[in-house]
Design a protein around this motif. Structure first.
Motif, mmCIF file in Angstrom:
data_model
loop_
_atom_site.group_PDB
_atom_site.id
_atom_site.type_symbol
_atom_site.label_atom_id
_atom_site.label_comp_id
_atom_site.label_asym_id
_atom_site.label_seq_id
_atom_site.Cartn_x
_atom_site.Cartn_y
_atom_site.Cartn_z
ATOM 1 N N ARG A 229 21.644 -51.687 88.364
ATOM 2 C CA ARG A 229 20.984 -50.452 88.599
ATOM 3 C C ARG A 229 19.389 -50.801 89.150
ATOM 4 N NH1 ARG A 229 21.547 -46.854 83.111
ATOM 5 N NH2 ARG A 229 19.492 -46.150 83.954
ATOM 6 N N LYS A 230 19.023 -49.608 89.910
ATOM 7 C CA LYS A 230 17.533 -49.589 90.208
ATOM 8 C C LYS A 230 16.534 -48.725 89.683
ATOM 9 C CE LYS A 230 18.703 -52.890 93.685
ATOM 10 N NZ LYS A 230 18.049 -54.249 93.783
ATOM 11 N N TRP A 231 15.435 -49.080 89.532
ATOM 12 C CA TRP A 231 14.459 -48.022 89.038
ATOM 13 C C TRP A 231 13.169 -48.017 89.983
ATOM 14 C CZ3 TRP A 231 17.064 -51.235 86.126
ATOM 15 C CH2 TRP A 231 17.917 -50.579 84.911
ATOM 16 N N THR A 232 12.627 -46.724 90.154
ATOM 17 C CA THR A 232 11.806 -46.576 91.287
ATOM 18 C C THR A 232 10.464 -46.289 90.408
ATOM 19 O OG1 THR A 232 13.201 -45.662 93.029
ATOM 20 C CG2 THR A 232 10.810 -45.163 93.107
ATOM 21 N N CYS B 133 1.834 -46.589 84.065
ATOM 22 C CA CYS B 133 2.194 -47.956 84.493
ATOM 23 C C CYS B 133 1.024 -48.799 84.824
ATOM 24 C CB CYS B 133 3.276 -48.064 85.465
ATOM 25 S SG CYS B 133 4.186 -49.792 85.420
ATOM 26 N N SER B 134 1.213 -50.011 84.921
ATOM 27 C CA SER B 134 0.005 -50.849 85.620
ATOM 28 C C SER B 134 -0.173 -50.784 86.721
ATOM 29 C CB SER B 134 0.285 -52.233 84.868
ATOM 30 O OG SER B 134 1.308 -53.018 85.355
ATOM 31 N N GLY B 135 0.864 -50.524 87.447
ATOM 32 C CA GLY B 135 0.574 -50.506 89.134
ATOM 33 C C GLY B 135 1.868 -49.641 89.733
ATOM 34 N N ASP C 43 14.813 -53.875 90.330
ATOM 35 C CA ASP C 43 16.037 -54.133 89.644
ATOM 36 C C ASP C 43 15.383 -54.544 88.133
ATOM 37 O OD1 ASP C 43 15.156 -56.751 89.762
ATOM 38 O OD2 ASP C 43 17.022 -57.344 90.830
ATOM 39 N N ILE C 44 16.247 -54.790 87.140
ATOM 40 C CA ILE C 44 15.800 -55.140 85.776
ATOM 41 C C ILE C 44 14.721 -56.417 85.794
ATOM 42 C CG2 ILE C 44 18.196 -56.245 84.951
ATOM 43 C CD1 ILE C 44 15.757 -53.849 82.880
ATOM 44 N N ALA C 45 15.217 -57.188 86.257
ATOM 45 C CA ALA C 45 14.432 -58.211 86.471
ATOM 46 C C ALA C 45 13.177 -58.196 87.173
ATOM 47 C CB ALA C 45 15.084 -59.777 87.368
ATOM 48 N N ALA C 46 13.095 -57.597 87.986
ATOM 49 C CA ALA C 46 11.741 -57.138 88.480
ATOM 50 C C ALA C 46 10.929 -56.339 87.843
ATOM 51 C CB ALA C 46 11.922 -56.415 90.099
ATOM 52 N N ALA C 47 11.617 -55.308 87.086
ATOM 53 C CA ALA C 47 10.899 -54.379 86.072
ATOM 54 C C ALA C 47 10.358 -55.231 85.161
ATOM 55 C CB ALA C 47 11.890 -53.400 85.811
ATOM 56 N N PHE C 48 11.009 -56.137 84.277
ATOM 57 C CA PHE C 48 10.659 -56.908 83.304
ATOM 58 C C PHE C 48 9.494 -57.747 83.839
ATOM 59 C CE2 PHE C 48 11.710 -60.496 80.290
ATOM 60 C CZ PHE C 48 11.135 -59.887 79.048
ATOM 61 N N ALA C 49 9.663 -58.665 85.002
ATOM 62 C CA ALA C 49 8.447 -59.421 85.669
ATOM 63 C C ALA C 49 7.005 -58.608 85.862
ATOM 64 C CB ALA C 49 9.089 -60.145 86.702
ATOM 65 N N ASN C 50 7.334 -57.297 86.267
ATOM 66 C CA ASN C 50 6.526 -56.245 86.618
ATOM 67 C C ASN C 50 5.707 -55.699 85.119
ATOM 68 O OD1 ASN C 50 6.378 -56.791 89.274
ATOM 69 N ND2 ASN C 50 7.978 -55.249 89.637
ATOM 70 N N SER C 51 6.497 -55.995 84.270
ATOM 71 C CA SER C 51 6.232 -55.124 82.691
ATOM 72 C C SER C 51 5.919 -53.915 82.999
ATOM 73 C CB SER C 51 4.916 -55.830 82.194
ATOM 74 O OG SER C 51 4.779 -55.487 80.888
ATOM 75 N N CYS C 52 6.882 -53.091 83.937
ATOM 76 C CA CYS C 52 7.062 -51.841 84.381
ATOM 77 C C CYS C 52 7.171 -50.856 82.951
ATOM 78 C CB CYS C 52 8.031 -51.736 85.461
ATOM 79 S SG CYS C 52 7.868 -49.852 86.047
ATOM 80 N N GLY D 191 9.242 -38.297 74.741
ATOM 81 C CA GLY D 191 8.047 -38.803 75.325
ATOM 82 C C GLY D 191 7.257 -39.767 74.542
ATOM 83 N N ARG D 192 7.454 -39.709 73.246
ATOM 84 C CA ARG D 192 6.955 -40.767 72.445
ATOM 85 C C ARG D 192 7.769 -42.000 72.113
ATOM 86 N NH1 ARG D 192 5.195 -38.628 66.842
ATOM 87 N NH2 ARG D 192 4.650 -40.856 66.513
ATOM 88 N N LEU D 193 9.040 -41.712 72.204
ATOM 89 C CA LEU D 193 10.201 -42.614 72.099
ATOM 90 C C LEU D 193 9.771 -43.842 73.420
ATOM 91 C CD1 LEU D 193 12.313 -44.038 70.709
ATOM 92 C CD2 LEU D 193 13.795 -42.589 72.072
ATOM 93 N N GLY D 194 9.377 -42.959 74.692
ATOM 94 C CA GLY D 194 9.200 -43.867 75.948
ATOM 95 C C GLY D 194 8.074 -44.820 75.514
ATOM 96 N N TRP D 195 6.963 -44.165 74.723
ATOM 97 C CA TRP D 195 5.798 -45.106 74.651
ATOM 98 C C TRP D 195 6.321 -46.080 73.498
ATOM 99 C CZ3 TRP D 195 2.139 -46.030 77.312
ATOM 100 C CH2 TRP D 195 1.264 -44.890 78.161
ATOM 101 N N ALA D 196 7.123 -45.706 72.646
ATOM 102 C CA ALA D 196 7.472 -46.842 71.482
ATOM 103 C C ALA D 196 8.190 -47.868 72.043
ATOM 104 C CB ALA D 196 8.124 -46.254 70.470
ATOM 105 N N GLY D 197 9.104 -47.478 73.330
ATOM 106 C CA GLY D 197 9.900 -48.437 73.854
ATOM 107 C C GLY D 197 9.317 -49.692 74.717
ATOM 108 N N VAL D 198 7.955 -49.117 74.979
ATOM 109 C CA VAL D 198 7.270 -50.314 75.647
ATOM 110 C C VAL D 198 5.998 -50.831 74.711
ATOM 111 C CG1 VAL D 198 7.436 -49.057 77.808
ATOM 112 C CG2 VAL D 198 5.527 -48.387 76.737
ATOM 113 N N GLY D 199 6.112 -50.622 73.564
ATOM 114 C CA GLY D 199 5.326 -51.205 72.313
ATOM 115 C C GLY D 199 4.026 -50.680 71.874
ATOM 116 N N GLN D 200 4.062 -49.422 72.328
ATOM 117 C CA GLN D 200 2.729 -48.356 71.993
ATOM 118 C C GLN D 200 3.284 -47.501 70.660
ATOM 119 O OE1 GLN D 200 0.075 -50.456 74.331
ATOM 120 N NE2 GLN D 200 -0.264 -48.872 73.015
ATOM 121 N N ASP D 201 2.608 -46.132 70.814
ATOM 122 C CA ASP D 201 2.805 -45.275 69.762
ATOM 123 C C ASP D 201 2.369 -45.807 68.545
ATOM 124 O OD1 ASP D 201 3.773 -42.364 69.777
ATOM 125 O OD2 ASP D 201 4.798 -43.434 67.931
#
Length: 456
Positions: free
Chosen positions: A220-223, A237-239, A245-254, A302-312
């Motif tokens: 899959r791809k994410w934009t 996001c930070s940028g 793809d998932i590898a790039a999203a992980f490396a970018n910490s998207c 919305g808050r689940l989205g934040w929790a999934g990136v280590g916030q909330d």
């Protein structure tokens, strides 16, 4: 006759109660006798200032970190080393509960079941797993920031480095330690006894869940346009990462991609994988109980989205995170961490070799292998392999927002796949800023000494 029978029954009952009491006492003596003997009330072992006057604490190389001489306790002859090893060794006043002088006092008194405690003249030896040189480098690398640095061998469980800051010189306790914010939390071992917002290091858990439950994840791809709206929350996001793809999203910490993945997974799946990773549990490090992490899964999207990136409201204990890194490195399981390498009692008799205990399976072996490769890709694509010479490094950084007007916490966690240095590590720099740039530099300095040694 009836009266005699009644009296005999009462006597029998009293005898049984006496036997039960003796059995209970013996059980408590066998299991807690050392703690009784090493109590601060025992003036054979503690001087008038409350200092333990028996036993020697050494690091893994045999350097004496603290010893008892002439009824007083001394420390290593080097101020920075004393500060760097304070939370492992302990203070004179007993304010640091995780320190060896407090937590392992029974070993230092030379206690054994036959002779009891030997006292100041024939105390025991306690050799810790830490290396004072690694602690020195870690403390220097923190450069005055609050935080923690820890490294352990994920195959044996031996903690090689354990630093908590702020710290202080136990021989020169600051007069304003109770009032000066510079020393706020100085008695707390942040590695064992605290929990913090994890930021993007938590994405290793979200990615683990995704690898196992989203069938087309790797195609899959994410934009990323710099942010994404999920419910009433704008996930920033930070940028602007564009299509990835998932590898790039992980490396970018998207954040955009991982927030969408978190919502797709759902709260129940994230809860399951977080618990399996051990991030909500406490563990015992030679009897020292670590703090538990905590997560709130009763969230809207919305808050689940934040929790999934280590916030909330996510909170993670650094020790648990380090063990999680070790489990990824170990193909699913890691050694449970320990601080005691060996002991000698008052007769000079050494302890038996310790038995390495493993965690439960924290991650599937195949998933661990995939995740490790993706973490290695982070180093190659984002963090810079040149910063980590002669290291096969797998890592994830984190920049955890902790409130308006405050700099974020900087995290860097991961492991080495070096055969001669099977190490997992965690670095937290409180309010330090960027995870890769700040915490990553701390990790690079410590790992460089462990892998490449000191320049001569």
């Amino acid at each position: 006759m009836k009266k005699i029978e009644n009296r005999a029954f009462v006597c029998l009952l009293l005898a049984l109660l006496l036997a039960a009491g003796m059995a209970f006492f013996l059980f408590r003596y066998l299991t807690q006798g050392g703690s009784w003997a090493s109590s601060a009330f025992n003036r054979h072992l503690y001087n008038a200032q409350g200092q333990l006057t028996a036993g020697t604490v050494l690091d893994r190389d045999g350097d004496v970190l603290s010893s008892a001489e002439d009824g007083k306790r001394t420390y290593y002859d080097g101020e920075t080393v004393r500060k760097a090893t304070l939370h492992a060794v302990g203070d004179l006043q007993g304010n640091i509960g995780t320190g060896a002088l407090n937590a392992f006092a029974d070993r230092l008194t030379g206690w054994n079941l036959v002779n009891g405690a030997f006292g100041a003249d024939r105390g025991g030896e306690l050799t810790l797993t830490i290396d004072a040189r690694y602690n020195y480098e870690a403390y220097q690398a923190l450069n005055g920031h609050a935080g923690t640095v820890a490294v352990y061998n994920y195959k044996t469980g031996e903690i090689l480095c354990m630093v908590s800051a702020p710290s202080y010189d136990p021989l020169r306790v600051p007069e304003d330690i109770e009032t000066n914010d510079r020393y706020k939390g100085a008695y707390v071992n942040r590695f064992l006894s605290s929990a913090f917002t994890p930021g993007s290091v938590y994405k290793t858990v979200t990615l683990t869940a995704a690898l196992e439950t989203i069938p087309d994840l790797e195609t899959r791809k994410w934009t990323c346009a710099g942010s994404v709206q999920i419910g009433e929350e704008t996930i920033v996001c930070s940028g602007v990462h564009g299509e990835q793809d998932i590898a790039a999203a992980f490396a970018n910490s998207c954040n955009s991609a991982f927030a969408e993945i978190a919502v797709e997974l759902g709260a129940e799946t994230l809860r399951k994988y977080t618990e399996k990773a051990g991030l909500t549990s406490s563990c015992s490090v030679d009897g020292l109980t670590t703090a538990k992490g905590s997560f709130d899964w009763k969230l809207d999207d919305g808050r689940l989205g934040w929790a999934g990136v280590g916030q909330d409201r996510d909170l993670v204990n650094p020790c648990a995170l380090m063990v999680w890194m070790g489990a990824i490195a170990g193909g699913g399981r890691a050694a449970e961490p320990c601080l005691i390498l060996k002991t000698k009692n008052g007769l000079g008799i050494p302890s038996l070799p310790r038995w390495t205990r493993k965690t439960a399976a924290l991650i599937d072996g195949g998933t661990a292998e995939k995740l490790a490769e993706l973490m290695a890709g982070n180093v190659e694509k984002t963090y810079g392999q040149s910063r980590f010479p002669n290291m096969d490094l797998c890592a994830k950084s984190g920049t955890a927002e902790v409130g308006e007007g405050r700099s974020p916490h900087a995290w860097f966690a991961g492991f080495l796949r070096n055969e001669d240095a099977p190490c997992a590590f965690v670095v937290l720099v409180e309010n330090g800023g960027g995870g890769s740039s700040v915490a990553g530099n701390v990790a690079a300095r410590v790992l460089d000494v462990i892998v490449n040694g000191y320049e001569t």
